[in-house]
Design a protein around this motif. Structure first.
Motif, PDB file in Angstrom:
ATOM      1  N   SER B  59      -9.988 -25.195 -30.140  1.00 15.19           N
ATOM      2  CA  SER B  59     -10.666 -24.351 -30.743  1.00 15.19           C
ATOM      3  C   SER B  59     -11.135 -24.564 -32.128  1.00 15.19           C
ATOM      4  CB  SER B  59     -10.555 -22.756 -30.524  1.00 15.19           C
ATOM      5  OG  SER B  59     -10.878 -21.969 -31.446  1.00 15.19           O
ATOM      6  N   CYS B  60      -9.944 -24.784 -32.861  1.00 13.98           N
ATOM      7  CA  CYS B  60     -10.081 -25.242 -34.350  1.00 13.98           C
ATOM      8  C   CYS B  60     -11.002 -26.688 -34.369  1.00 13.98           C
ATOM      9  CB  CYS B  60      -8.647 -25.299 -34.962  1.00 13.98           C
ATOM     10  SG  CYS B  60      -7.830 -23.884 -35.047  1.00 13.98           S
ATOM     11  N   GLU B  61     -10.585 -27.574 -33.599  1.00 12.59           N
ATOM     12  CA  GLU B  61     -11.257 -28.902 -33.616  1.00 12.59           C
ATOM     13  C   GLU B  61     -12.885 -28.717 -33.609  1.00 12.59           C
ATOM     14  OE1 GLU B  61      -9.730 -32.134 -31.616  1.00 12.59           O
ATOM     15  OE2 GLU B  61      -7.928 -32.258 -32.584  1.00 12.59           O
ATOM     16  N   ALA B  62     -13.189 -27.833 -32.589  1.00 20.25           N
ATOM     17  CA  ALA B  62     -14.515 -27.606 -32.401  1.00 20.25           C
ATOM     18  C   ALA B  62     -15.191 -26.733 -33.723  1.00 20.25           C
ATOM     19  CB  ALA B  62     -14.534 -26.633 -31.158  1.00 20.25           C
ATOM     20  N   GLN B  63     -14.457 -26.138 -34.192  1.00 22.09           N
ATOM     21  CA  GLN B  63     -15.138 -25.353 -35.361  1.00 22.09           C
ATOM     22  C   GLN B  63     -15.074 -26.716 -36.651  1.00 22.09           C
ATOM     23  OE1 GLN B  63     -12.396 -21.982 -35.175  1.00 22.09           O
ATOM     24  NE2 GLN B  63     -14.506 -20.945 -35.855  1.00 22.09           N
ATOM     25  N   MET B  64     -14.105 -27.331 -36.609  1.00 24.13           N
ATOM     26  CA  MET B  64     -14.229 -28.456 -37.622  1.00 24.13           C
ATOM     27  C   MET B  64     -15.378 -29.418 -37.390  1.00 24.13           C
ATOM     28  SD  MET B  64     -10.430 -29.222 -39.025  1.00 24.13           S
ATOM     29  CE  MET B  64      -9.472 -29.642 -37.166  1.00 24.13           C
ATOM     30  N   ASN B  65     -15.651 -29.677 -36.292  1.00 18.54           N
ATOM     31  CA  ASN B  65     -16.695 -30.677 -35.768  1.00 18.54           C
ATOM     32  C   ASN B  65     -18.179 -29.997 -36.154  1.00 18.54           C
ATOM     33  OD1 ASN B  65     -15.526 -32.844 -34.958  1.00 18.54           O
ATOM     34  ND2 ASN B  65     -15.171 -31.912 -32.896  1.00 18.54           N
ATOM     35  N   GLU B  66     -17.951 -28.785 -36.174  1.00 21.38           N
ATOM     36  CA  GLU B  66     -19.362 -27.912 -36.456  1.00 21.38           C
ATOM     37  C   GLU B  66     -19.623 -27.783 -38.018  1.00 21.38           C
ATOM     38  OE1 GLU B  66     -19.366 -24.104 -34.749  1.00 21.38           O
ATOM     39  OE2 GLU B  66     -21.432 -23.432 -35.709  1.00 21.38           O
ATOM     40  N   ALA B  67     -18.582 -27.639 -38.824  1.00 23.95           N
ATOM     41  CA  ALA B  67     -18.551 -27.289 -40.239  1.00 23.95           C
ATOM     42  C   ALA B  67     -18.982 -28.485 -41.134  1.00 23.95           C
ATOM     43  CB  ALA B  67     -17.091 -27.039 -40.730  1.00 23.95           C
ATOM     44  N   ASP B  68     -19.641 -28.079 -42.216  1.00 22.56           N
ATOM     45  CA  ASP B  68     -20.159 -29.137 -43.103  1.00 22.56           C
ATOM     46  C   ASP B  68     -19.037 -29.472 -44.138  1.00 22.56           C
ATOM     47  OD1 ASP B  68     -22.983 -29.044 -42.704  1.00 22.56           O
ATOM     48  OD2 ASP B  68     -22.875 -26.936 -43.075  1.00 22.56           O
ATOM     49  N   PHE B  69     -18.036 -28.409 -44.214  1.00 26.39           N
ATOM     50  CA  PHE B  69     -17.172 -28.718 -45.291  1.00 26.39           C
ATOM     51  C   PHE B  69     -15.784 -28.017 -45.030  1.00 26.39           C
ATOM     52  CE2 PHE B  69     -17.277 -25.726 -48.796  1.00 26.39           C
ATOM     53  CZ  PHE B  69     -18.322 -25.055 -48.223  1.00 26.39           C
ATOM     54  N   VAL B  70     -14.740 -28.220 -45.719  1.00 23.11           N
ATOM     55  CA  VAL B  70     -13.727 -27.331 -45.621  1.00 23.11           C
ATOM     56  C   VAL B  70     -13.173 -26.788 -46.876  1.00 23.11           C
ATOM     57  CG1 VAL B  70     -11.971 -29.322 -45.818  1.00 23.11           C
ATOM     58  CG2 VAL B  70     -11.082 -27.437 -44.653  1.00 23.11           C
ATOM     59  N   ILE B  71     -12.498 -25.661 -47.003  1.00 24.70           N
ATOM     60  CA  ILE B  71     -11.636 -25.112 -48.104  1.00 24.70           C
ATOM     61  C   ILE B  71     -10.385 -24.766 -47.614  1.00 24.70           C
ATOM     62  CG2 ILE B  71     -11.461 -23.554 -49.797  1.00 24.70           C
ATOM     63  CD1 ILE B  71     -14.443 -23.000 -50.118  1.00 24.70           C
ATOM     64  N   ALA B  72      -9.518 -25.719 -47.920  1.00 19.29           N
ATOM     65  CA  ALA B  72      -8.106 -25.452 -47.307  1.00 19.29           C
ATOM     66  C   ALA B  72      -7.311 -24.761 -48.307  1.00 19.29           C
ATOM     67  CB  ALA B  72      -7.553 -26.922 -46.944  1.00 19.29           C
ATOM     68  N   ASN B  73      -6.295 -23.925 -47.724  1.00 17.34           N
ATOM     69  CA  ASN B  73      -5.280 -23.328 -48.727  1.00 17.34           C
ATOM     70  C   ASN B  73      -4.124 -24.116 -48.220  1.00 17.34           C
ATOM     71  OD1 ASN B  73      -3.389 -21.921 -49.687  1.00 17.34           O
ATOM     72  ND2 ASN B  73      -3.498 -20.014 -48.303  1.00 17.34           N
ATOM     73  N   LEU B  74      -3.840 -24.971 -49.339  1.00 17.54           N
ATOM     74  CA  LEU B  74      -2.697 -25.696 -49.617  1.00 17.54           C
ATOM     75  C   LEU B  74      -1.404 -25.221 -50.216  1.00 17.54           C
ATOM     76  CD1 LEU B  74      -4.479 -29.029 -49.565  1.00 17.54           C
ATOM     77  CD2 LEU B  74      -3.678 -28.049 -48.025  1.00 17.54           C
ATOM     78  N   THR B  75      -1.410 -23.939 -50.223  1.00 17.83           N
ATOM     79  CA  THR B  75      -0.100 -23.380 -51.089  1.00 17.83           C
ATOM     80  C   THR B  75       1.290 -23.693 -50.124  1.00 17.83           C
ATOM     81  OG1 THR B  75      -1.569 -21.454 -51.519  1.00 17.83           O
ATOM     82  CG2 THR B  75       0.851 -21.000 -51.661  1.00 17.83           C
ATOM     83  N   PRO B  76       2.065 -24.032 -50.790  1.00 14.08           N
ATOM     84  CA  PRO B  76       3.382 -24.517 -50.185  1.00 14.08           C
ATOM     85  C   PRO B  76       3.678 -23.370 -48.970  1.00 14.08           C
ATOM     86  CG  PRO B  76       3.635 -24.979 -52.471  1.00 14.08           C
ATOM     87  CD  PRO B  76       2.243 -24.258 -52.298  1.00 14.08           C
ATOM     88  N   TYR B  77       4.271 -23.685 -47.972  1.00  7.42           N
ATOM     89  CA  TYR B  77       4.428 -23.016 -46.975  1.00  7.42           C
ATOM     90  C   TYR B  77       5.802 -23.389 -46.277  1.00  7.42           C
ATOM     91  CZ  TYR B  77       3.615 -20.485 -42.560  1.00  7.42           C
ATOM     92  OH  TYR B  77       3.950 -19.385 -41.424  1.00  7.42           O
ATOM     93  N   ARG B  78       6.852 -22.463 -46.136  1.00  6.53           N
ATOM     94  CA  ARG B  78       7.911 -22.770 -45.567  1.00  6.53           C
ATOM     95  C   ARG B  78       8.605 -24.128 -45.965  1.00  6.53           C
ATOM     96  NH1 ARG B  78       6.752 -21.048 -39.297  1.00  6.53           N
ATOM     97  NH2 ARG B  78       7.046 -18.819 -39.493  1.00  6.53           N
ATOM     98  N   GLY B  79       8.527 -24.082 -47.271  1.00 10.46           N
ATOM     99  CA  GLY B  79       9.285 -25.435 -47.851  1.00 10.46           C
ATOM    100  C   GLY B  79       8.394 -25.784 -49.119  1.00 10.46           C
ATOM    101  N   ILE B  80       8.336 -27.126 -49.401  1.00 10.46           N
ATOM    102  CA  ILE B  80       8.146 -27.940 -50.554  1.00 10.46           C
ATOM    103  C   ILE B  80       6.588 -28.016 -50.654  1.00 10.46           C
ATOM    104  CG2 ILE B  80      10.293 -28.548 -51.789  1.00 10.46           C
ATOM    105  CD1 ILE B  80       9.432 -31.308 -50.375  1.00 10.46           C
ATOM    106  N   GLY B  81       5.879 -28.303 -49.292  1.00  7.61           N
ATOM    107  CA  GLY B  81       4.568 -28.724 -49.262  1.00  7.61           C
ATOM    108  C   GLY B  81       3.819 -27.786 -48.409  1.00  7.61           C
ATOM    109  N   ALA B  82       2.506 -28.161 -48.214  1.00  5.77           N
ATOM    110  CA  ALA B  82       1.533 -27.430 -47.683  1.00  5.77           C
ATOM    111  C   ALA B  82       1.627 -27.325 -46.163  1.00  5.77           C
ATOM    112  CB  ALA B  82       0.218 -28.028 -47.689  1.00  5.77           C
ATOM    113  N   ASP B  83       1.310 -26.284 -45.468  1.00  2.58           N
ATOM    114  CA  ASP B  83       1.372 -26.054 -44.138  1.00  2.58           C
ATOM    115  C   ASP B  83       0.926 -27.503 -43.513  1.00  2.58           C
ATOM    116  OD1 ASP B  83       1.392 -24.778 -41.326  1.00  2.58           O
ATOM    117  OD2 ASP B  83      -1.229 -24.598 -41.820  1.00  2.58           O
TER     118      ASP B  83
END
Lengths: 190, 190
Positions: B59-83
């Motif tokens: 489902s997520c891949e289908a939405q990405m294929n449809e999207a023109d661009f992404v805004i990603a939340n890269l706030t560190p998650y459960r550790g030192i880096g992004a999810d």
């Protein structure tokens, strides 16, 4: 000869050159042309830190664009999950519709690592299909090796995600050989 | 109207639906059509755990294929880096050549998080341009917010990686708004 991009956090090891050379030699043994990240970037040392980073990143993207497929080392790195640079590369190759093969040098799955390592065995709350940590965050429990986007992409691409426990998880080649075997079988059927 | 895929670990919050709805509303306010991960997956609850994961991933891949661009939340998650799921999605969109916008709710960069949080201030070894932790692993020091593949991809795509410190890093919208502003400016110039 198919070109394989060898993604993984080996580039950060003190003996990176030797480990990358070993992986490249193994890839050739299985009949593939290896493309490895890192390597010398002439002139990059006179750039500022940020521009030096861009040179490396562009070089890796160019190699991925050239590669037919990827074998990614997704062994947990500095925490509970795979190296983020390697994960980015798995996504990059999936976005291009290329087959994904991966390996990890632990058989402990995502749920085990999050619940045991991150939450250190603290009590979890369960409601229906959902399990949450004491901080309320959902813990993916899909019998998958890493985040479901990664496992799903590998599965949907037709590739394999191999795992084996190892005394030296940063350097062991057992699971890497399993991924090479799976990739050889996959390409032989095409 | 441009379609934006709103990638991020909000899906794991106890109040995921409310936070995702807030982000979607903000995206509309800035003139974009939001596509969000998660959401109901009818019938998925009768599947096994692995197959349920595949349904979400597809489902997520289908939405990405449809999207023109992404805004990603890269706030560190459960550790030192992004999810890692979000990082996969940034790579996926980059592999398709789409513009990348991102944000993080901390101004502490990759080097600070690795050296201070992961190595807890232990002595580092420096040789030329290279800095290593006490375990010998290289610490990327490129004045970048996360792993250089991520920062490079955002930069090369023409996008922006916005950062702001926040009292509630899991929910604050300040840096998200900055990314929306940058994206609106970017698309307006096309």
């Amino acid at each position: 000869m198919r070109k394989v991009y060898l993604a993984g956090p080996e580039v950060f090891l003190p003996d990176a050159a030797a480990v990358l050379a070993q992986k490249a030699a193994l890839a050739r043994e299985y009949g593939f042309h290896p493309l490895t990240p890192g390597g010398p970037h002439p002139g990059a040392d006179v750039l500022g830190a940020f521009d030096f980073g861009l040179v490396i990143g562009r070089s890796c993207e160019a190699q991925m664009n050239e590669a037919d497929f990827v074998i990614a080392n997704l062994t947990p790195y500095r925490g509970i999950g795979a190296d983020t640079g390697t994960v980015f590369e798995v996504g990059f190759m999936r976005g291009q519709g290329k087959p994904l093969f991966a390996y990890t040098n632990t058989t402990r799955d995502h749920f085990a690592r999050v619940s045991e390592d991150h939450y250190r065995g603290a009590e979890l709350s369960r409601a229906g299909l959902l399990t949450r940590g004491p901080d309320g965050l959902l813990i993916e429990d899909h019998a998958m090796r890493d985040n479901l986007m990664i496992d799903t992409a590998i599965h949907e691409s037709g590739g394999s995600f191999c795992a084996a426990d190892a005394a030296d998880p940063a350097r062991d080649m057992t699971a890497f050989r399993a991924a090479l075997t799976a990739a050889r079988t996959w390409w032989a059927a095409r």
